[in-house]
Design a protein around this motif. Structure first.
Motif, short mmCIF file in Angstrom:
data_model
loop_
_atom_site.label_atom_id
_atom_site.label_comp_id
_atom_site.label_asym_id
_atom_site.label_seq_id
_atom_site.Cartn_x
_atom_site.Cartn_y
_atom_site.Cartn_z
N UNK A 305 4.78 10.33 12.79
CA UNK A 305 4.32 9.04 13.32
C UNK A 305 5.35 7.92 13.11
N UNK A 306 6.43 8.25 12.37
CA UNK A 306 7.50 7.27 12.20
C UNK A 306 7.47 6.57 10.85
N UNK A 307 6.59 7.04 9.96
CA UNK A 307 6.56 6.46 8.61
C UNK A 307 7.69 7.05 7.78
N UNK A 308 8.16 6.28 6.80
CA UNK A 308 9.09 6.82 5.82
C UNK A 308 8.50 6.63 4.43
N UNK A 309 8.85 7.55 3.55
CA UNK A 309 8.38 7.38 2.17
C UNK A 309 9.29 6.36 1.51
N UNK A 310 8.79 5.16 1.35
CA UNK A 310 9.66 4.07 0.92
C UNK A 310 9.60 3.79 -0.57
N UNK A 311 8.56 4.30 -1.24
CA UNK A 311 8.47 4.02 -2.68
C UNK A 311 7.62 5.09 -3.37
N UNK A 312 7.83 5.17 -4.65
CA UNK A 312 7.07 6.12 -5.49
C UNK A 312 6.45 5.36 -6.63
#
Ligand SMILES: O=C(O)c1ccc(O)c(O)c1
Ligand SMILES: [Mg+2]
Length: 599
Positions: A305-312
């Motif tokens: 869908x175009x999301x990125x894992x930007x933080x943990x």
């Protein structure tokens, strides 16, 4: 004011009802005769149980077909009344409700009715009991509160007064004029006030009353307007709920009693006799949180869908996936694993999180422990009736606890067409629909939109959105009449895009699977609207649905379901709805696809 509830409004045995009413904070109860007859407890034991639970017995009811009946029938009525008054003394109940006669032999004679009620009141007085006479909306000759009051006035007995019941009054019309007569009744002659709301239905009034009553604020009556009239008379008895309702009869008494008591708290706020902390209306969606035993399938859909894992999260197995202003937390912690992938929490952007939580608590929302680890931001959170956790967030406001501070950035960037969360759709357990609407309206200060019925191939679904004024918070609450099919009656997250065709293509090219929509749907669209050459073919290829309202256009499509969650891509141009006309097609397509792509 004191609050009370009729036992008929709750499910279970008499003791279960009493316990639920007490736990929810009611001061008193009305004992409905059938509940007493069916109870193994003696009247003395019931009295003691109520006292232990801090409940007074405010009313015993009903006595029926008392007045304006033939002499022999009235003699039998007095005999029966003596028994009941003795019973009430054992219970410690001092007010009995008499509803207007529906006896086939009752005559239309106010003088006789007054004479009979005076004799009954004489007898009651010997026992220290008061008689409250109520006009049933379907009473044979007496069916308006003004008529009941005329008879009480004529009988002129200190132990006789009237009972006003909002259902019987408002079901006959609620024009301001019809309530003016309340001002003619001295407050001390209103012996009791029963409150119920109801959806506006065109049907037989007895059936309407016996099956569809609901708690104030859940139907279409102006119950608060009526209560204002009654309070102006000086009435100082309890506000008592008397709700005959097929759903509440079956649902757990505990939550129903809480829902009921909340409705009275909100009512008292509306009429100005209570001032709970003011509502703090949320100003946006900070995040949606998915829990899953296996992050992989969710990550695949989000990535496509175009999301990125930007933080943990610094200490927990929680990832933040982001795109534009849309933020989705994926939580794989142990507690989250139990029942598969689902939408567990919503972060609501709040201008005053602590005040929002105080409001929620005052309105009986279960307050959740303030975040889970010592080093975490102490977020205020409450549970909605369906169990969804609602966090009150102040994203990136330096002076307030910031959920974002719990996360370490991974440096990833993404913005592939999704701008924000358009709406969240939460499926309610079947018996929590009215409660859910009242909860979101009163606790969160959201506005409820019209309820719509949507045909599902295997049942009927009802759906209603609650929104904030600028539409940046939209939550669609739905409930199915059919047994829940988790793969179809799933929660969903709708993502706003400016170009749904591009977003859908990108998703598919990245390996995502869209819900296919039957060709018949597109033939119907072609019949209803005119489209540019090739436009419909594109929609059909991608499974994009189309709708239009007075304000603009709506194009939307769906991903396959992961566990109990799916995603929707929506392109909203002025349109105010949620694509309800398309929902039957979508539900049918989901039933036939049943393509659960993960966990
Ligand atoms: O439906 C009934 O019979 C009924 C009985 C008692 C009441 O107080 C009432 O409002 C209705
Ligand atoms: Mg009543």
């Amino acid at each position: 004011m004191r609050t009370s509830i009729a036992t008929v409004s709750l499910s279970g045995s008499l003791t279960e009802k009493l316990t639920a009413a007490s736990r929810a904070g009611f001061d008193g109860i009305e004992i409905f005769e059938n509940d007493l007859l069916a109870s193994p407890l003696t009247p003395e034991e019931i009295r003691a149980r109520c006292a232990d639970l801090g409940l007074t017995i405010d009313l015993y009811q009903p006595m029926r077909d008392i007045e304006a009946v033939p002499a022999d029938a009235f003699a039998r009525n007095l005999r029966r009344a003596r028994h009941k008054f003795e019973l009430m003394c054992r219970l410690g109940a001092d007010t009995v409700l008499v509803c207007s006669s529906v006896h086939p032999l009752a005559v239309d004679d106010d003088a006789l009715a007054a004479y009979h009620l005076r004799q009954l009141a004489d007898l009651a007085q010997e026992f220290g009991i008061r008689v409250a006479y109520e006009a049933l909306a379907w009473g044979r000759h007496v069916n308006t509160y003004t008529h009941a009051w005329r008879i009480v006035e004529a009988a002129d007995h200190p132990a006789l007064g009237t009972c006003l019941d909002s259902f019987h009054i408002l079901s006959r019309g609620s024009e301001p004029k019809s309530l003016e007569g309340i001002a003619d009744i001295p407050g001390e002659k209103i012996f009791f006030l029963q409150l119920a709301d109801a959806p506006l239905l065109a049907m037989d009034v007895l059936q309407w009353s016996r099956h569809y009553r609901c708690f104030p604020g859940q139907g279409g009556f102006d119950v608060a307007g009526l209560v204002r009239h009654v309070l102006r008379t000086g009435y100082d008895g309890p506000l008592s709920l008397e709700v005959f309702n097929d759903v509440f009869r079956q649902a757990d008494a505990g939550p129903t009693a809480v829902d009921a008591h909340r409705s009275l708290l909100v009512l008292q706020e509306t009429v100005g006799v209570a001032t709970p902390p003011a509502p703090v209306v949320p100003t946006g969606v900070a995040f949606a949180e998915l829990v899953t035993p296996d992050a992989e399938p969710v990550a695949a859909v989000l990535g496509a869908l175009g999301f990125a894992r930007t933080a943990r999260h610094r200490t927990k197995p929680v990832d933040l996936w982001q795109q534009g202003e849309a933020r989705i937390l994926v939580n794989t912690s142990g507690a989250a694993r139990r029942d598969g992938t689902g939408l567990a929490a919503i972060g609501l952007e709040s201008p005053a999180p602590a005040a929002a939580a105080r409001r929620a608590e005052a309105l009986l929302a279960p307050v959740l422990p303030r975040r889970r680890a010592t080093e975490d931001a102490p977020l205020d959170a409450v549970a909605a009736p369906d169990g969804t956790e609602l966090f009150f967030c102040a994203t990136d406001q330096p002076e307030l606890p910031n959920w974002r501070a719990d996360f370490t950035d991974t440096g990833n960037q993404a913005a592939k067409g999704v701008r924000r969360i358009d709406h969240l759709a939460l499926t309610q357990p079947w018996h929590h629909y009215d409660e859910a609407t009242l909860f979101h309206r009163s606790v969160l200060g959201l506005q409820a939109q019209e309820s719509v019925d949507v045909a599902d191939p295997y049942g009927l679904m009802r759906s209603r959105a609650v929104t904030n004024p600028d539409g940046s918070v939209r939550i669609a609450l739905s409930v199915g009449a059919a047994p829940t099919d988790d793969t179809v009656h799933a929660q969903h997250i709708a993502l706003a895009t400016d170009d749904v065709v591009a977003a859908a293509r990108r998703y598919r090219e990245a390996g995502g699977r869209l819900l296919p929509i039957p060709a018949n749907y597109y033939e119907d669209l072609a019949a209803r609207y005119e489209f540019a050459d090739g436009e419909l073919a594109t929609y059909q290829e991608l499974g994009i649905l189309y709708d239009r309202d007075a304000h603009g256009e709506f194009r939307h499509c769906y991903t396959m379901t992961v566990g109990r969650v799916f995603f929707e891509l929506v392109q909203r141009e002025g349109y105010r709805g949620y694509g309800a006309p398309n929902a039957p097609v979508r539900l049918a397509a989901q039933h036939s696809a049943r393509a659960v792509i993960g966990g």
